[in-house]
Design a protein around this motif. Structure first.
Motif, PDB file in Angstrom:
ATOM      1  N   GLU A  86     -21.709 -29.887   3.709  1.00 28.42           N
ATOM      2  CA  GLU A  86     -21.120 -28.588   4.069  1.00 28.42           C
ATOM      3  C   GLU A  86     -22.144 -27.717   4.808  1.00 28.42           C
ATOM      4  O   GLU A  86     -21.795 -26.999   5.747  1.00 28.42           O
TER       5      GLU A  86
ATOM      6  N   CYS B 191     -19.163 -21.827  -3.961  1.00 28.19           N
ATOM      7  CA  CYS B 191     -18.581 -22.821  -3.058  1.00 28.19           C
ATOM      8  C   CYS B 191     -18.337 -22.240  -1.675  1.00 28.19           C
ATOM      9  O   CYS B 191     -18.158 -22.977  -0.705  1.00 28.19           O
ATOM     10  N   GLY B 192     -18.283 -20.906  -1.589  1.00 30.33           N
ATOM     11  CA  GLY B 192     -18.006 -20.290  -0.301  1.00 30.33           C
ATOM     12  C   GLY B 192     -19.243 -20.060   0.545  1.00 30.33           C
ATOM     13  O   GLY B 192     -19.131 -19.733   1.734  1.00 30.33           O
TER      14      GLY B 192
ATOM     15  N   TYR C  62     -19.662 -21.511   4.051  1.00 30.60           N
ATOM     16  CA  TYR C  62     -18.746 -20.964   5.069  1.00 30.60           C
ATOM     17  C   TYR C  62     -19.171 -19.564   5.491  1.00 30.60           C
ATOM     18  O   TYR C  62     -18.911 -19.134   6.606  1.00 30.60           O
TER      19      TYR C  62
ATOM     20  N   LEU D  47     -16.747 -10.718   0.629  1.00 28.35           N
ATOM     21  CA  LEU D  47     -15.509 -11.488   0.471  1.00 28.35           C
ATOM     22  C   LEU D  47     -15.662 -12.588  -0.573  1.00 28.35           C
ATOM     23  O   LEU D  47     -14.674 -13.063  -1.129  1.00 28.35           O
ATOM     24  N   LEU D  48     -16.905 -12.994  -0.819  1.00 27.68           N
ATOM     25  CA  LEU D  48     -17.119 -14.085  -1.792  1.00 27.68           C
ATOM     26  C   LEU D  48     -17.162 -13.573  -3.227  1.00 27.68           C
ATOM     27  O   LEU D  48     -17.236 -14.371  -4.160  1.00 27.68           O
TER      28      LEU D  48
ATOM     29  N   GLY E  67     -16.676 -24.939  -9.448  1.00 28.36           N
ATOM     30  CA  GLY E  67     -16.095 -23.645  -9.789  1.00 28.36           C
ATOM     31  C   GLY E  67     -14.726 -23.753 -10.438  1.00 28.36           C
ATOM     32  O   GLY E  67     -14.364 -22.946 -11.298  1.00 28.36           O
ATOM     33  N   THR E  68     -13.968 -24.757 -10.036  1.00 28.14           N
ATOM     34  CA  THR E  68     -12.614 -24.855 -10.572  1.00 28.14           C
ATOM     35  C   THR E  68     -12.634 -25.209 -12.055  1.00 28.14           C
ATOM     36  O   THR E  68     -11.833 -24.709 -12.838  1.00 28.14           O
ATOM     37  N   HIS E  69     -13.599 -26.042 -12.471  1.00 29.57           N
ATOM     38  CA  HIS E  69     -13.728 -26.333 -13.906  1.00 29.57           C
ATOM     39  C   HIS E  69     -14.241 -25.101 -14.640  1.00 29.57           C
ATOM     40  O   HIS E  69     -13.774 -24.776 -15.739  1.00 29.57           O
TER      41      HIS E  69
ATOM     42  N   ASP F  35     -17.758 -18.788   9.161  1.00 30.72           N
ATOM     43  CA  ASP F  35     -16.304 -18.762   8.968  1.00 30.72           C
ATOM     44  C   ASP F  35     -15.897 -17.574   8.106  1.00 30.72           C
ATOM     45  O   ASP F  35     -14.803 -17.019   8.260  1.00 30.72           O
ATOM     46  N   VAL F  36     -16.752 -17.222   7.158  1.00 33.24           N
ATOM     47  CA  VAL F  36     -16.494 -16.065   6.295  1.00 33.24           C
ATOM     48  C   VAL F  36     -17.450 -14.972   6.763  1.00 33.24           C
ATOM     49  O   VAL F  36     -18.663 -15.126   6.658  1.00 33.24           O
TER      50      VAL F  36
ATOM     51  N   ASN G 209     -13.840 -22.001 -14.005  1.00 30.97           N
ATOM     52  CA  ASN G 209     -12.765 -21.035 -14.217  1.00 30.97           C
ATOM     53  C   ASN G 209     -11.835 -21.467 -15.343  1.00 30.97           C
ATOM     54  O   ASN G 209     -11.410 -20.651 -16.154  1.00 30.97           O
TER      55      ASN G 209
ATOM     56  N   SER H 136     -18.177 -16.681  -5.428  1.00 31.47           N
ATOM     57  CA  SER H 136     -17.814 -18.050  -5.109  1.00 31.47           C
ATOM     58  C   SER H 136     -18.998 -18.766  -4.478  1.00 31.47           C
ATOM     59  O   SER H 136     -19.232 -18.641  -3.274  1.00 31.47           O
TER      60      SER H 136
END
Lengths: 465, 465
Positions: free
Chosen positions: A175, A54-55, A58, A69-70, A314-316, A63-64, A318, A52
């Motif tokens: 971000e 996008c992660g 974070y 985890l990504l 990322g959402t596109h 935060d992550v 996927n 990810s």
């Protein structure tokens, strides 16, 4: 040896790029066809797959806690599903005529050709790195890959100073500003545009600007970086614009990305004006019979403007992967297009947009009315009701919704989904005023802020008739 | 004296009921027509006007510190806008033939007729109070009006015991359970149905049931209250069902409401099978020329089932009021209908629904597939990503979305709006899989939970073909 020599009757699907679009395509195709029918070979030049991006802010911001985890699915997990995933292997040439790709093992340097019956191009995007003095100095970091993120974290752990300069004030820029604030840095954001978040109209960007200043972030607008200054040790020590210098112990580049389509261009595949591959609705590359492309390397149809855009998200990627995998796996699926929805945050400020900005509407010849309203995320009397601003554009005459922009605090951002669905359905703002949205005091005022904006827009459209 | 005698050429609009629908109508009509053109007289039998009944649980629970915060606009504020609002004045008769209403001043007992040119009926709903022994005992409280809420708070301040029994497990019931938990009470909810939240299918209600138990609330299902037991002091001391007794220092009734349409019925106006007034799309009472009705006293068209329903919700009442005010004020507006969206919470559990439940679909002869998925409100790796369950119904063959139910934690509930807009647009679940919803790790997994449900539903519809 041409690897296709060893094949039997089964088909081979080759995937270039082992991230969201590529591996979603591979996984979906595998779901539809077993290894007896379809061999799947995927090439990834990096160290990681299906992560990810996008992660990353974070993870850098703390935060992550853990890079792992990504990673949505590791190389081993893909291989366990009979996907022949070759990491650290870069495709260097695409031979469309003979249906094969040449790939190089980046560790051994060995090269070989692999033939394909079906091909997926999911080469992603590469960050824009302006050719400026000092760009390659230690302490200057992009944040596109996990390797980038790790390198930045290594730098931060070694660096004594606490001054960060972020170049760029789009999603990645803001971000990363949050990430560095969370790590206790003094943060300066140097932005070429007149306000941060150029995906918003400037009046809404101004709200982001002010909120960022309220968080202690120094926001420098209308500033083009001319060079990065280095110290005696060769490390970056400041970011220079035409007018000023901003001391920096670390510099983070968040300038944006361009489609990574060098391979496709060399192979003669069709590219659009943004440099992305052109596909049909099944995500098949235009004019090709057996090549699909998706993710950050393609252009997508904007359903509101009717024009092609490059939207690396990322959402596109996927969704594209799912659709490509379905089609390459013998099924059927199509991608209708996007409406341009995006949501982000800087600390507790939520920023969202969908559809057209004023300048987008002007560019495609749409005339519109625009309204901006203030409301709250919850009933005004409920604890933690936070203010939010909604800007809404509607087409003259027809009253069709054209776009929505939101800046607010907790509970503001995801309200953009209401507008995203309404845009997809081609709804008018008048029809939107009667939308049956969820209401209870902890969730919304009795008139949801989107409805308040729709009412004002509808009234303005009526008044203009 | 007939008050109309004193009038000149200007019209008189009379409003029966000074809460959301009635006063929204009055305010909107006033915006369109000044006092020289339109006289507006509004009658309210209670002590308060334009208050948020939905906010009462949060006032009782302590989240909202002050009753006055629930009053959107006071009687004085309405009067300052040239609305002749008469508080504590109950309309006792409606004479449609002569175009007049008889009203009684509840303090003085004086009665008089007021004629109207246009009439708005916004008489709301009255709580269901079963005729059971002990219902009128001290310590038994409804929570529909601010007076009710004040009476309950007065009881709570005088009561030593800490055991509360809530009768009913719909929205009001679960919200009052939260309120009493917040006040430190031991709470038992006695529910006639098989699971709490009968507006959900029982499988989703079970999730609410388990979560409420996890909060320390005792949930008693399939239990019909037979009587309320009182102590030597006459106060309520327990709630009895056929099988058991539940000790109670205070009892809260949250059983639901029925349209308050006695006046309209006596006047011969058309009522539907749920007891609500029937209107056309302009909210005009069917068959009448100059009478509008809205809010909790009317039935509304459910756009998904095509049938009329009674849905007492402040958000609909406000919309009705706006539309009535526009029409009564010489403008034009219509109410297209609802899709049945509702959102609520019990402590940190969010509960939402829109469209049809399984039994609703069966009742109207729609065949469907149903899917239930688990996902998270944010990217799984992001802090405070909380689990949520989404149930989705789609019509066989067409794949049209029929309904969505959500149970989860922070960030779950308002996602129902995505489905509400999709239902309004008549979208298929297949089309929904490609919706361009806002994505960033703090806001959503890369596939929003609604998209995950849509994908599974679309696959199930395809498989059923």
């Amino acid at each position: 040896m041409n690897m296709s020599d060893a094949r039997g009757a089964r088909e081979r699907l080759v995937v270039i790029g082992g991230d969201a679009a590529g591996m979603s395509a591979a996984s979906q195709a595998r779901r539809l066809k077993g290894p007896d029918e379809l061999e799947i070979v995927a090439f990834e030049r990096g160290h990681f797959t299906s992560f990810s991006a996008c992660g990353i802010p974070y993870w850098v911001g703390g935060d992550v806690p853990d890079r792992e985890l990504l990673i949505a699915r590791t190389a081993e997990e893909h291989r366990a599903r009979d996907i022949d995933l070759r990491m650290r292997t870069e495709v260097t040439e695409l031979d469309v005529d003979r249906g094969r790709v040449r790939a190089r093992d980046l560790d051994s340097g060995a090269e070989s050709w692999t033939s394909y019956d079906k091909l997926v191009i999911a080469t992603g995007a590469r960050p824009i790195r302006p050719e400026l003095p000092g760009m390659d100095a230690p302490g200057v970091h992009g944040v596109q890959t996990l390797d980038d993120g790790q390198a930045l974290l290594d730098t931060l752990s070694r660096t004594r100073g606490r001054r960060a300069v972020v170049v760029g004030a789009g999603y990645i820029g803001v971000e990363m500003a949050e990430a560095m604030i969370n790590r206790g840095y003094e943060v300066t954001v140097v932005n070429r545009g007149s306000e941060p978040m150029a995906t918003l109209d400037p009046d809404m960007g101004l709200l982001v600007h002010r909120a960022m200043e309220g968080m202690g972030i120094t926001m420098v607008n209308d500033a083009e970086v001319t060079r990065l200054l280095t110290g005696d040790d060769g490390r970056v020590r400041a970011v220079a614009t035409r007018d000023a210098e901003y001391p920096a112990d670390v510099v983070i580049l968040g300038i944006g990305v361009r489609p990574e389509t060098a391979l496709a261009r060399a192979a003669g595949l069709p590219l659009g004006e943004h440099g992305g591959l052109l596909t049909d609705r099944s995500m098949r590359v235009r004019g090709s019979g057996n090549i699909w492309a998706g993710g950050d390397c393609v252009e997508v149809l904007d359903l509101v403007s009717g024009q092609l855009r490059h939207i690396p998200l990322g959402t596109h990627a996927n969704k594209h992967g799912q659709i490509i995998g379905a089609n390459a796996g013998g099924g059927y699926a199509t991608f209708p297009g996007v409406v341009g929805t995006a949501v982000s945050k800087v600390c507790d400020l939520e920023i969202a947009r969908t559809g057209l900005r004023e300048k987008d509407a002007h560019r495609v010849g749409l005339r519109f009315e625009s309204v901006t309203i203030e409301s709250t995320s919850r009933a005004g009397y409920y604890p933690n009701a936070s203010p939010m601003t909604v800007k809404m554009l509607a087409e003259l005459r027809t009253g069709r919704l054209l776009g929505v922009q939101i800046v607010g605090r907790e509970g503001a951002g995801k309200r953009v989904d209401i507008a995203a669905v309404a845009l997809t359905a081609g709804m008018t703002v008048d029809r939107m005023t009667a939308l049956d949205l969820g209401y209870a005091p902890p969730f919304s005022p009795v008139w949801d802020p989107i409805l308040v904006a729709a009412r004002k827009a509808a009234a303005k459209i009526r008044a203009s008739m």
